[in-house]
Design an enzyme around this catalytic site. Structure first.
Site, short mmCIF file in Angstrom:
data_model
loop_
_atom_site.label_atom_id
_atom_site.label_comp_id
_atom_site.label_asym_id
_atom_site.label_seq_id
_atom_site.Cartn_x
_atom_site.Cartn_y
_atom_site.Cartn_z
N HIS A 193 1.29 2.07 -3.34
CA HIS A 193 0.23 2.87 -3.97
C HIS A 193 0.66 4.33 -4.11
CE1 HIS A 193 -3.21 -0.11 -2.78
NE2 HIS A 193 -2.26 -0.66 -3.50
N ASP A 221 0.87 -1.18 0.00
CA ASP A 221 0.00 0.00 0.00
C ASP A 221 0.91 1.23 0.00
OD1 ASP A 221 -2.22 1.84 0.46
OD2 ASP A 221 -3.35 0.14 1.21
#
Length: 466
Positions: A326, A292
């Site tokens: 991300h 992430d």
């Protein structure tokens, strides 16, 4: 290549340009004072080896797979009672069946080639403790390494913290992730969805955080390393792998230094470092390779974030390397208490699996503010989405708390390859304001920039693809 230069027309426009330029330069002059204000840790020269308290190496011929948690707990207790020092984990693999709870004046020191392997059995992280899950306070599983209301506390050394999370442990509780079935979850398997919804309803209703009690059946994964309401925190040199969820997660802390840390964990919600409602934080010379956001600055979610109303502020990020993730440096989306005075410099960000370099995300359920972001000297090799990405319609969740985003100064980003140079998506109620981008070079990009609902955007000496 095409040069895109802003032009200022009229006295008012010229004044705006001067103020914008001074705002960036003047802010960087404040950086040494901000770093100087970060309190540092200091420990007596005393060592407490876990071996002296009965720890046996995992897999040793004598003792077998001995649980070292009792020995570590005893060493921490005696170290704290003596006035502080180092609790030393020697070279080798050491099994820990449950959380390590640190105390004031204790430095948990992992020698080179030392690995603490945390049990992947969730029941070992009960009884529950006061913690946060995705920006909301509750009582839940203990983080694997945890401290609350402590001062002068550290994790140091060149060893490894291994959470042993993966498709067989912790990660499947996320359920469906990213539109795909992965991380060990299969249709029909239990997941966290119902518990997340219940937690949100309890917070919206104003239920006391101590009454928001969740147990093993709720499947809310803990953070790996969490310091809660602590002062003078140091994490230096260690390697952290295989986390249940968020990896390094200081909450409501003041004076935090995270230096030379290597993070590798590709599970769902495996953010590398999440300073949340913290003040005076330095993150430097770290490497992130995550499932992430690499670094995500936060300040609480929705009603619970507004209840506490504590911003994250005076955050310095420098000399870091971001690989998979991300976003390289992200602000939000749990940012209802606000984020301000963030400095990012001299970082390298590149991977086919890194989606964005600089990312801001919120919506009108989150609310809050993102202001005074200063970025310079960032080298981007490759990102799959936009180099600079601001999305105030994140998940298209709508409410009555439009976020405020203003005073962003970005200088000298070079990008070799990206999906887009810029993606700025404000709203009519909450336009993005006062953005100055200078001396940036965006080379190959698959798509052009998108700019919607942005007020006072200045592009000065910015090169974009034709």
């Amino acid at each position: 290549m095409q040069a895109v230069r802003s032009s200022c027309v009229g006295i008012v426009a010229v004044l705006i340009c001067r103020l914008a330029a001074w705002g960036g330069e003047g802010a960087w002059e404040e950086l040494p004072a901000i770093v100087q204000a970060i309190g540092t840790t200091e420990f007596p020269s005393r060592d407490f080896s876990i071996v002296d308290y009965g720890a046996r190496e995992w897999g040793a011929r004598e003792g077998g797979d001995a649980d070292c948690k009792p020995a570590i707990d005893a060493a921490i207790a005696e170290c704290s009672a003596a006035g502080g020092g180092r609790v030393v984990v020697p070279r080798g693999d050491w099994l820990v069946n449950g959380p390590i709870h640190l105390r004031s004046n204790v430095n948990l020191h992992l020698a080179s080639d030392a690995t603490l392997k945390f049990s992947p059995e969730p029941r070992h992280y009960l009884p529950a403790v006061f913690t946060r899950f995705e920006g909301t306070e509750l009582v839940n599983f203990s983080p694997l390494v945890y401290a609350i209301d402590q001062e002068n506390v550290a994790i140091t050394g060149n060893g490894t913290l291994d959470g042993q999370a993966g498709p067989q442990a912790w990660w499947p509780w996320k359920g469906k992730w990213g539109g795909e079935i992965d991380h060990g979850w299969q249709p029909g398997d239990p997941d966290q969805t119902a518990a997340v919804a219940r937690l949100g309803k309890l917070a919206d209703a104003g239920t006391s955080p101590t009454e928001r009690r969740f147990d093993a059946d709720d499947l809310l994964r803990p953070s790996f390393v969490q310091f809660y309401r602590c002062r003078r925190v140091l994490i230096d040199g260690v390697r952290i792998i295989n986390s249940p969820m968020w990896i390094v997660h200081p909450v409501l802390c003041e004076s935090v230094i995270i230096r030379g840390v290597s993070v590798r964990s590709h599970g769902p919600n495996n953010d590398g470092c999440n300073p949340e409602s913290c003040r005076n934080v330095l993150i430097e010379d770290c490497e992130f390779n995550t499932g992430d956001d690499c670094i995500a600055i936060k300040s609480g979610r929705n009603a619970d974030g507004r209840r506490l109303n504590v911003p994250s502020e005076n955050i310095v990020i420098r000399g870091c390397t971001m690989r998979d993730g991300h976003g390289g440096v992200t602000l939000g989306s749990e940012m209802s208490g606000g984020i301000r005075n963030v400095y990012v410099e001299e970082c390298e960000m590149s991977s086919p699996n890194l989606e964005r370099a600089i990312r801001l995300k919120s919506n009108s359920l989150r609310g809050g503010f993102l202001e005074n972001l200063f970025v310079r000297n960032i080298r981007v090799g490759e990102v799959s989405d936009a180099v600079i990405h601001i999305d105030l319609r994140y998940f298209d969740e709508t409410g009555e708390h439009p976020p405020v985003v203003r005073n962003l100064h970005i200088d000298n980003i070079t990008s070799k390859k990206s999906g887009r140079p810029l993606y700025f998506l404000g709203t009519a109620r909450s336009p993005i304001r006062e953005v100055v981008i200078t001396n940036c070079r965006f080379e190959t990009a698959a798509e052009p920039s998108i700019i919607e609902h942005v007020e006072s955007l200045q592009l000065l000496n910015v090169m974009q693809p034709e």
